[in-house]
Design a protein around this motif. Structure first.
Motif, PDB file in Angstrom:
ATOM      1  N   GLU A 200       0.783  -1.272  -0.076  1.00  0.00           N
ATOM      2  CA  GLU A 200       0.091   0.108   0.041  1.00  0.00           C
ATOM      3  C   GLU A 200       0.786   1.336   0.017  1.00  0.00           C
ATOM      4  OE1 GLU A 200      -3.466   2.224   2.733  1.00  0.00           O
ATOM      5  OE2 GLU A 200      -2.902  -0.074   2.888  1.00  0.00           O
ATOM      6  N   LEU A 201       1.875   1.094   0.871  1.00  0.00           N
ATOM      7  CA  LEU A 201       2.721   2.515   0.753  1.00  0.00           C
ATOM      8  C   LEU A 201       3.697   2.623  -0.444  1.00  0.00           C
ATOM      9  CD1 LEU A 201       3.938   2.290   4.712  1.00  0.00           C
ATOM     10  CD2 LEU A 201       1.919   3.266   3.587  1.00  0.00           C
ATOM     11  N   ILE A 202       4.170   1.465  -0.857  1.00  0.00           N
ATOM     12  CA  ILE A 202       4.516   1.509  -2.236  1.00  0.00           C
ATOM     13  C   ILE A 202       3.762   2.244  -3.240  1.00  0.00           C
ATOM     14  CG2 ILE A 202       5.808   0.044  -4.233  1.00  0.00           C
ATOM     15  CD1 ILE A 202       6.720  -1.768  -1.942  1.00  0.00           C
ATOM     16  N   GLY A 203       2.603   1.664  -3.343  1.00  0.00           N
ATOM     17  CA  GLY A 203       1.596   2.469  -4.399  1.00  0.00           C
ATOM     18  C   GLY A 203       1.457   3.632  -4.363  1.00  0.00           C
ATOM     19  N   ALA A 204       1.382   4.237  -2.798  1.00  0.00           N
ATOM     20  CA  ALA A 204       1.143   5.654  -2.567  1.00  0.00           C
ATOM     21  C   ALA A 204       2.298   6.384  -3.123  1.00  0.00           C
ATOM     22  CB  ALA A 204       0.818   5.710  -1.166  1.00  0.00           C
ATOM     23  N   LEU A 205       3.346   5.875  -2.756  1.00  0.00           N
ATOM     24  CA  LEU A 205       4.725   6.576  -3.183  1.00  0.00           C
ATOM     25  C   LEU A 205       4.608   6.692  -4.699  1.00  0.00           C
ATOM     26  CD1 LEU A 205       7.358   8.183  -2.309  1.00  0.00           C
ATOM     27  CD2 LEU A 205       8.372   5.994  -2.405  1.00  0.00           C
ATOM     28  N   CYS A 206       4.354   5.911  -5.490  1.00  0.00           N
ATOM     29  CA  CYS A 206       4.630   5.581  -6.818  1.00  0.00           C
ATOM     30  C   CYS A 206       3.489   6.738  -7.528  1.00  0.00           C
ATOM     31  CB  CYS A 206       4.323   4.209  -7.506  1.00  0.00           C
ATOM     32  SG  CYS A 206       5.524   3.101  -7.108  1.00  0.00           S
ATOM     33  N   GLU A 207       2.300   6.864  -6.860  1.00  0.00           N
ATOM     34  CA  GLU A 207       1.313   7.574  -7.412  1.00  0.00           C
ATOM     35  C   GLU A 207       1.799   9.103  -7.234  1.00  0.00           C
ATOM     36  OE1 GLU A 207      -3.499   8.501  -6.664  1.00  0.00           O
ATOM     37  OE2 GLU A 207      -2.616   6.623  -5.910  1.00  0.00           O
ATOM     38  N   ARG A 208       2.153   9.379  -5.785  1.00  0.00           N
ATOM     39  CA  ARG A 208       2.578  10.953  -5.447  1.00  0.00           C
ATOM     40  C   ARG A 208       3.936  11.412  -5.988  1.00  0.00           C
ATOM     41  NH1 ARG A 208       4.245  14.722  -4.175  1.00  0.00           N
ATOM     42  NH2 ARG A 208       3.606  16.180  -2.413  1.00  0.00           N
TER      43      ARG A 208
END
Length: 256
Positions: free
Chosen positions: A196-204
């Motif tokens: 979840e955090l990896i995905g959030a970082l990639c999106e941001r």
């Protein structure tokens, strides 16, 4: 390809959702093996290069020896080469840029450049790291080489309790934004393992995100789906090879 063409190709290989896979190397021999295995680019791991030469991590290997290693790799393989340059072997921006230039002169078209305080504690303030990245970018621009600066934050690697990584995410966002503005080309977050955090970082992040494989990271296909642009294996390949070497040697010596 020329050095400039290699740098351009290396940048093109960073695709969100179609990550560049870097099975990290440590010398010319490992570079040759990984090249022949089908790699599209090469990247050293600082821990592995140091260990292969009898040194500990943390810039213990002399810069001159690291430069020679880069040169031997670059003449062994035709692939673009990124060098894990830790903290740049200096603190002051001008000194860091001069040291990076030496690595460029020995064939590197990219570097990992981290924000941890080498030999100290914690990470550099954002303003300090921004000045260092900017100095590297300005030097590379003067040389007319589109050096790929993979700006690494050690926020997550220094926090062993992954339950606390959510709290660090906002700081990581600020660093990614600031590093991008200073001239970085990628954002490396080793130690981050939660999908979840990896995905959030990639999106941001406006920069391509690099994640390092660890026992608890998602598999490569999952990370691609999360938007990761670059996947590194860090010291794992070296440890695997040395483990096999030691095991085989022990088997021989037990019977002699």
């Amino acid at each position: 390809m020329s050095q400039v063409e290699k740098a351009q190709e290396f940048a093109r290989l960073h695709k969100k959702g179609e990550p560049l896979i870097l099975f990290n190397i440590w010398d010319a021999g490992s570079a040759k093996a990984v090249t022949e295995a089908g790699a599209k680019a090469l990247a050293t791991g600082s821990w592995s290069v140091a260990a292969a030469n009898g040194f500990g991590d943390g810039q213990a290997i002399p810069l001159s020896l690291l430069a020679v290693t880069a040169k031997l790799i670059s003449v062994t393989s035709h692939l673009p080469l990124s060098v894990d340059f830790e903290g740049g072997y200096a603190v002051e921006p001008e000194e860091v840029a001069a040291n990076v230039e030496k690595i460029m002169d020995h064939g590197a078209i990219g570097i990992n450049f981290e924000d941890q305080v080498i030999g100290g504690h914690g990470v550099h303030p954002i303003e300090t790291q921004v000045a260092r990245i900017r100095a590297i970018r300005e030097m590379a621009d003067r040389r007319e080489l589109p050096l790929f600066i993979n700006a690494r934050t050690d926020l997550f690697l220094q926090e062993s309790d992954t339950a606390h990584h959510q709290i660090l995410l906002d700081d990581a966002y600020r660093r990614a934004d600031a590093f991008a503005e200073a001239g970085a080309n990628g954002f490396f977050a080793p130690g981050l393992v939660d999908p979840e955090l990896i995905g959030a970082l990639c999106e941001r992040s406006s920069l391509p995100v690099n994640i390092m494989v660890r026992p608890t990271t998602p598999d490569n296909e999952t990370m691609a789906g999360l938007g990761v642009s670059r996947i590194s294996y860090g010291p794992a390949p070296y440890r695997s090879v040395m483990g096999m070497l030691k095991s085989e040697a022990e088997a021989i010596y037990r019977h002699n």
